[in-house]
Design an enzyme around this catalytic site. Structure first.
Site, PDB file in Angstrom:
ATOM      1  CD  GLU A   1      -2.710  -1.260   2.548  1.00  0.00           C
ATOM      2  OE1 GLU A   1      -2.648  -0.334   3.373  1.00  0.00           O
ATOM      3  OE2 GLU A   1      -3.476  -2.234   2.674  1.00  0.00           O
TER       4      GLU A   1
ATOM      5  CD  GLU B   1      -4.875  -7.877   2.110  1.00  0.00           C
ATOM      6  OE1 GLU B   1      -5.750  -7.127   2.590  1.00  0.00           O
ATOM      7  OE2 GLU B   1      -3.661  -7.611   2.201  1.00  0.00           O
TER       8      GLU B   1
HETATM    9  O1  LIG Z   1      -9.246  -1.976   2.389  1.00  0.00           O
HETATM   10  C1  LIG Z   1      -8.511  -1.050   3.009  1.00  0.00           C
HETATM   11  C2  LIG Z   1      -8.962   0.264   3.172  1.00  0.00           C
HETATM   12  C3  LIG Z   1      -8.180   1.175   3.832  1.00  0.00           C
HETATM   13  C4  LIG Z   1      -6.977   0.783   4.354  1.00  0.00           C
HETATM   14  C5  LIG Z   1      -6.539  -0.523   4.171  1.00  0.00           C
HETATM   15  C6  LIG Z   1      -7.299  -1.415   3.474  1.00  0.00           C
HETATM   16  C7  LIG Z   1      -6.882  -2.830   3.273  1.00  0.00           C
HETATM   17  N1  LIG Z   1      -5.693  -3.184   4.013  1.00  0.00           N
HETATM   18  C8  LIG Z   1      -5.637  -4.617   4.279  1.00  0.00           C
HETATM   19  C9  LIG Z   1      -6.755  -4.953   5.165  1.00  0.00           C
HETATM   20  C10 LIG Z   1      -6.636  -5.624   6.279  1.00  0.00           C
HETATM   21  C11 LIG Z   1      -5.303  -5.890   6.845  1.00  0.00           C
HETATM   22  O2  LIG Z   1      -5.326  -7.008   7.710  1.00  0.00           O
HETATM   23  C12 LIG Z   1      -4.322  -6.164   5.717  1.00  0.00           C
HETATM   24  O3  LIG Z   1      -3.039  -6.418   6.242  1.00  0.00           O
HETATM   25  C13 LIG Z   1      -4.238  -4.970   4.815  1.00  0.00           C
HETATM   26  O4  LIG Z   1      -3.364  -5.267   3.741  1.00  0.00           O
END
Ligand SMILES: Oc1ccccc1CN[C@@H]1C=C[C@@H](O)[C@H](O)[C@H]1O
Length: 331
Positions: free
Chosen positions: A133, A240
């Site tokens: 990210e 994910e």
């Molecule tokens: O969908 C999002 C919206 C804003 C910030 C981060 C995300 C997704 N970010 C994910 C989500 C959950 C965590 O456990 C993961 O490590 C991460 O990669």
């Protein structure tokens, strides 16, 4: 009782089927995991704050348990994640006397973290989300502002991949991000990865987090993103996947169970998504869900704390939904 096929067996000539797990679900969903999945990812336990909570104090017990579980059940393991602006302890960016760390100190600490973690699991972790990210969601910013970017500069990204490759030359190294199918963010992810490949950075794949919902992103935008990333000659993984029954702006908290319309739309959505993913089986190597069954999902606390969601293919009684039957009976 319906004869329930193994999800990963049905998809064995398409791509691996993975699930994010934690200390609780590795027990509570053990039957589903060993029957339906052939890849696992630690949902939180292999993030920087959980592996090196204090400088030079590594805590590997949980990660060791998950890696052993994967090996015992002949599953691949995805390492998540080495360099991320979230869930990373403050000490990483702070000098012993409390001032902001400088470039060389932070680079040393990144190299120590990455080489210690990746080195420990050398040959045992199939792929790593090396960097997570770093592309900004806003229109007029390329890289997200972070301690890494401020202190090291833009080359923190390529350094991360080179450190990981040195520690395990066989591991597949991924750049991972969310909102990856939105055209604007897609193009920025493409630009970043293309620039890394141009510098011979060891990068083997793009992780599409695929935190989707009933309507967004559109199938056309998902297709366009897969096509664009595949044009770089890299493998693609969905890392994910979940299909929230609420869209990003919906903050309603009144539901105790999904409406019949949500269930029907989610069934249709999963059927369409997996038809599309099967079409790109040559470039997609794994589809990992961010959880196993609806009895535990991170979406019960994001974006609204304590608001139940039902995003996965197994319901909160760990039974397969009609959506599961639809996507496992295409042959
Ligand atoms: O969908 C999002 C919206 C804003 C910030 C981060 C995300 C997704 N970010 C994910 C989500 C959950 C965590 O456990 C993961 O490590 C991460 O990669």
């Amino acid at each position: 009782k319906l004869n329930i096929p193994s999800f990963s067996d049905v998809y064995s000539d398409c791509f691996s089927i993975g699930a994010a797990i934690n200390q609780r679900t590795i027990e509570s969903s053990k039957q589903l995991l060993t029957k339906h999945f052939n890849s696992i990812t630690a949902e939180n336990d292999m993030k920087p704050e959980n592996l090196q909570p204090e400088e030079n104090k590594f805590t590997f017990e949980k990660a060791d348990q998950f890696v052993a579980f994967a090996e015992e059940h002949k599953m691949k393991m995805r390492g998540h994640t080495l360099v991320w602006h979230n869930q990373t302890p403050d000490w990483m960016f702070t000098t012993p006397d409390g001032s902001v760390a400088k470039r060389d100190l932070l680079l040393d600490r990144m190299q120590t973290h990455i080489s210690t973690v990746v080195g420990r699991y050398k040959g045992r972790i199939h792929s790593w989300d090396v960097v997570n990210e770093v592309i900004d969601d806003s229109e007029n910013l390329f890289l997200r502002k972070s301690n890494y970017l401020d202190i090291v500069g833009e080359d923190f990204i390529e350094k991360s991949f080179r450190f990981a490759h040195e520690a395990d030359p066989k591991a597949l190294l991924f750049y991972n991000d969310y909102n990856e199918s939105h055209p604007q963010k897609r193009d920025k992810i493409y630009k970043l990865v293309k620039s890394l490949l141009k510098k011979d950075v060891p990068l083997h794949g793009i992780g599409m987090q695929a935190h989707w919902n009933l309507t967004s992103p559109t199938l056309d935008n998902i297709r366009a993103a897969i096509e664009k990333y595949a044009s770089l000659g890299l493998q693609i993984q969905l890392t994910e996947l979940d299909v929230s029954v609420f869209d990003t702006t919906d903050r309603r908290t009144d539901l105790k169970e999904p409406t019949t319309e949500m269930v029907a739309l989610q069934e249709e959505r999963y059927e369409q998504l997996f038809a599309l993913l099967r079409e790109y089986r040559d470039v997609i190597s794994c589809v990992t869900f961010w959880g196993v069954a609806d009895d535990y999902t991170w979406l019960d606390n994001f974006p609204v704390r304590g608001r139940k969601n039902w995003p996965l293919l197994f319901d909160d009684n760990q039974l397969p939904k009609q959506a599961f039957h639809k996507i496992t009976s295409f042959k």
